[in-house]
Enzyme design. Structure first.
Site, PDB file in Angstrom:
ATOM      1  CB  SER A 111       2.745   1.517   2.532  1.00 17.68           C
ATOM      2  OG  SER A 111       1.396   1.399   2.162  1.00 17.68           O
ATOM      3  CG  ASP A 251       1.615  -6.637   2.445  1.00 16.30           C
ATOM      4  OD1 ASP A 251       0.841  -5.696   2.683  1.00 16.30           O
ATOM      5  OD2 ASP A 251       2.846  -6.518   2.329  1.00 16.30           O
ATOM      6  CG  HIS A 278       0.859  -2.966   4.871  1.00 20.85           C
ATOM      7  ND1 HIS A 278       1.139  -3.162   3.534  1.00 20.85           N
ATOM      8  CD2 HIS A 278       0.778  -1.615   5.039  1.00 20.85           C
ATOM      9  CE1 HIS A 278       1.217  -1.990   2.924  1.00 20.85           C
ATOM     10  NE2 HIS A 278       1.018  -1.042   3.813  1.00 20.85           N
TER      11      HIS A 278
END
Length: 302
Positions: A111, A251, A278
């Site tokens: 991320s 995601d 995610h």
């Protein structure tokens, strides 16, 4: 599998300290892997599963808490001008030098960690031999636009509820928090219950939201912090290191968010995990680890 040695310590960074943990031997043959958490403002806990690679490959795996997070120095009094990409790049470079691996290492960022990894890689550090960008956007404006699209597709008036409280800035209202949870279960982590490591990170962010609130905002999709206009898209051709890109089919880092990495980094491979959002490193843990392991092993002789 034999037990790998574990070393914890602190790397002095200016007047502060960066907590780190090394699993395995930094002087062994495989590339040492530095795992960088997201947020900004999370902790290493929710990406702890990447420790599996130490057992799979015999490589050293380094986790650390970025400044302002977890066991590293907390700085609740620092404002937006302090929390910058350059700060976290300098912290990373300091840690690499402290561990003595700056001339040969692999980087995995999840991320925000992947965003930071892209910023690191465009500078073409000589020691970076492999890059893994996990569940990351190349542009925050695209992330925000895609988040709105995902919100609108959720059932039960979730988007409308979120909008209503965002207009008043009441991000702690029970209705807003409940609607946020619906989004998180659909697009952040689809496991029920969440792994304790993930819960631990979210609890830490709730206890000290300084970095996350300043740079991102109150949650994953309402980005009003200093990163809201960030993009690396135009600089991606500068990344020359072989790069593995991973994302989940569900995601919040949607295909539209991720695609610029695949289109503009010369040497790349993009793997999408079909049952993940995610966090494929927990949602499809074995498949994710095998994918990353195979990619890193292909670079171990670099």
């Amino acid at each position: 599998m034999s037990e790998k040695p574990v070393q914890e310590g602190f790397a002095p960074f200016g007047d502060w300290q960066t907590w780190y943990r090394v699993i395995g031997d930094l002087n062994a043959g495989p590339l040492p892997l530095v795992v960088v958490h997201g947020g900004p403002g999370c902790t290493h806990s929710y990406v702890d599963s990447f420790r599996d690679l130490a057992a799979l490959d015999g490589r050293a795996v380094v986790h650390y808490d970025q400044l302002g997070c977890g066991a590293s120095t907390r700085l609740r009094d620092k404002g937006a001008g302090f929390w910058t990409i350059d700060l976290f790049l300098a912290e990373l470079e300091n840690l690499l030098a402290h561990l003595g691996i700056q001339n040969r290492y692999a980087y995995l960022g999840q991320s925000w960690g992947g965003m930071l990894g892209a910023e690191h890689a465009v500078r073409q550090p000589a020691g970076l031999k492999a890059l893994v960008i996990a569940n990351s956007p190349a542009s925050m404006p695209t992330w925000v636009a895609e988040s709105i699209r995902l919100r609108k597709a959720l059932p039960g008036g979730v988007h409308e509820t979120l909008l209503r409280h965002e207009k008043t800035g009441d991000f702690r209202h029970p209705e807003y928090l409940a609607a946020t949870e619906v989004f998180n279960q659909a697009h952040v982590c689809r496991l029920d219950p969440w792994p304790v490591e993930v819960e631990r990170t979210f609890a830490a962010m709730d206890e000290d939201p300084t970095v996350y609130g300043t740079m991102n905002g109150p949650n994953e999709f309402h980005v009003i912090g200093t990163l809201k206009d960030w993009t690396v898209e135009d600089r991606l051709p500068l990344i020359t290191v072989p790069t593995l890109i991973i994302s989940g089919a569900h995601d919040e880092a949607t295909a539209e968010c991720v695609r610029p990495f695949a289109e503009r980094i010369a040497q790349n491979e993009w793997v999408v995990f079909p049952h993940s959002s995610h966090m494929p490193h927990y949602e499809e843990r074995d498949a994710c680890m095998q994918t990353v392991s195979a990619y890193l092993r292909s670079r171990d002789t670099a």
